[in-house]
Design a protein around this motif. Sequence first.
Motif, PDB file in Angstrom:
ATOM      1  N   HIS A 102       0.798  -1.230   0.000  1.00 36.94           N
ATOM      2  CA  HIS A 102       0.000   0.000   0.000  1.00 36.94           C
ATOM      3  C   HIS A 102       0.830   1.279   0.000  1.00 36.94           C
ATOM      4  N   ARG A 106       0.841   5.202   3.661  1.00 30.88           N
ATOM      5  CA  ARG A 106      -0.352   4.525   4.155  1.00 30.88           C
ATOM      6  C   ARG A 106      -0.010   3.573   5.292  1.00 30.88           C
ATOM      7  N   TYR A 195     -11.868   2.201   9.750  1.00 31.19           N
ATOM      8  CA  TYR A 195     -12.143   3.597   9.409  1.00 31.19           C
ATOM      9  C   TYR A 195     -11.538   4.531  10.450  1.00 31.19           C
ATOM     10  N   ASP A 210      -4.712  12.970   1.046  1.00 33.83           N
ATOM     11  CA  ASP A 210      -6.099  12.545   1.072  1.00 33.83           C
ATOM     12  C   ASP A 210      -6.139  11.015   1.084  1.00 33.83           C
ATOM     13  N   TYR A 211      -6.613  10.437   2.178  1.00 37.90           N
ATOM     14  CA  TYR A 211      -6.643   8.994   2.304  1.00 37.90           C
ATOM     15  C   TYR A 211      -8.014   8.417   1.952  1.00 37.90           C
ATOM     16  N   LEU A 212      -8.900   9.261   1.400  1.00 37.39           N
ATOM     17  CA  LEU A 212     -10.249   8.805   1.089  1.00 37.39           C
ATOM     18  C   LEU A 212     -10.241   7.661   0.085  1.00 37.39           C
ATOM     19  N   ASP A 213      -9.403   7.757  -0.948  1.00 38.60           N
ATOM     20  CA  ASP A 213      -9.347   6.699  -1.959  1.00 38.60           C
ATOM     21  C   ASP A 213      -8.905   5.383  -1.337  1.00 38.60           C
ATOM     22  N   TRP A 214      -7.921   5.457  -0.457  1.00 41.20           N
ATOM     23  CA  TRP A 214      -7.451   4.227   0.186  1.00 41.20           C
ATOM     24  C   TRP A 214      -8.537   3.665   1.095  1.00 41.20           C
ATOM     25  N   ARG A 216     -11.745   3.924   0.730  1.00 40.63           N
ATOM     26  CA  ARG A 216     -12.766   3.280  -0.096  1.00 40.63           C
ATOM     27  C   ARG A 216     -12.228   1.972  -0.683  1.00 40.63           C
ATOM     28  N   GLU A 217     -10.951   1.948  -0.972  1.00 43.53           N
ATOM     29  CA  GLU A 217     -10.341   0.713  -1.471  1.00 43.53           C
ATOM     30  C   GLU A 217     -10.372  -0.380  -0.414  1.00 43.53           C
ATOM     31  N   ASP A 220     -14.563  -0.396   0.734  1.00 41.54           N
ATOM     32  CA  ASP A 220     -15.471  -0.369  -0.403  1.00 41.54           C
ATOM     33  C   ASP A 220     -16.810   0.254  -0.019  1.00 41.54           C
TER      34      ASP A 220
END
Length: 252
Positions: A102, A106, A195, A210-214, A216-217, A220
């Motif tokens: 990752h 991260r 979370y 921005d860790y939002l993409d991670w 959501r990955e 999900d």
Amino acid sequence: MAPTTQPSTAEIGAAIRARRLELGLTIEQAAASAGVGSESWRRYEQGKAIRRDKVRGLCRVLRWANLPASDGEAAARTPRADPNWDAATEWAGFSTAVAARHGEARARAFELGFQLVVAEQLEHDLEALRERPRGSHLGELSESWLANWLPERFVTHYEYELLYRLRAASLRIADRLASRTSQLTRCPAEALMLYVIVEDGAGEVNREVDYLDWMRELIDEDLDAVRTLFDRTVDIPVDHPWHYKNWFEIKE
């Protein structure tokens, strides 16, 4: 609901000032690093109350695990030797495994979030509840940091057993993240703790990333469900899959 401020004293204020000077920091430098204004920091050094959501940043800047006791005890009950979290820790091997998949930023975010949320806050609250009568909950604790991170709507139900299960869920997440298990979270409790851990750790490691993409990955479609837990305008009935009574039900 847990109080929004952390009580302080002149002794605690003096300890904060002494530690800042020991680290060679000006008030402006310390305040900026903690994410507070210079006047707020001056009030801290005068022994004024500290907002609970600012305590973690203050302790991080001063390299403390917690604030001092009010009896003049040295503030750093467990001083941090490394403010940047670059030194090896008990989770160093885990971080290496996560970083390989990752990325380093991260991995460090998760490691720091795990340390803050699980190893410190959760363990602190478990210890505090062990000393109280059966049925006590986080809302009754005057020094619960975890109560500020978990969904407020269920605070009177955060008893010892539930927190113990949340700790177990966190440990399972760490094991799966390190072993590259495809299904990272298998119940709402695991998605919630992942979370909280990432959100907390990301804010401390690098506030510009921005860790939002991670996020959501990692979880999900559960990301939107977790956020609903913190939305005061949404009703969550007892038969809802994300009601606290159903947090540990394994997802189909």
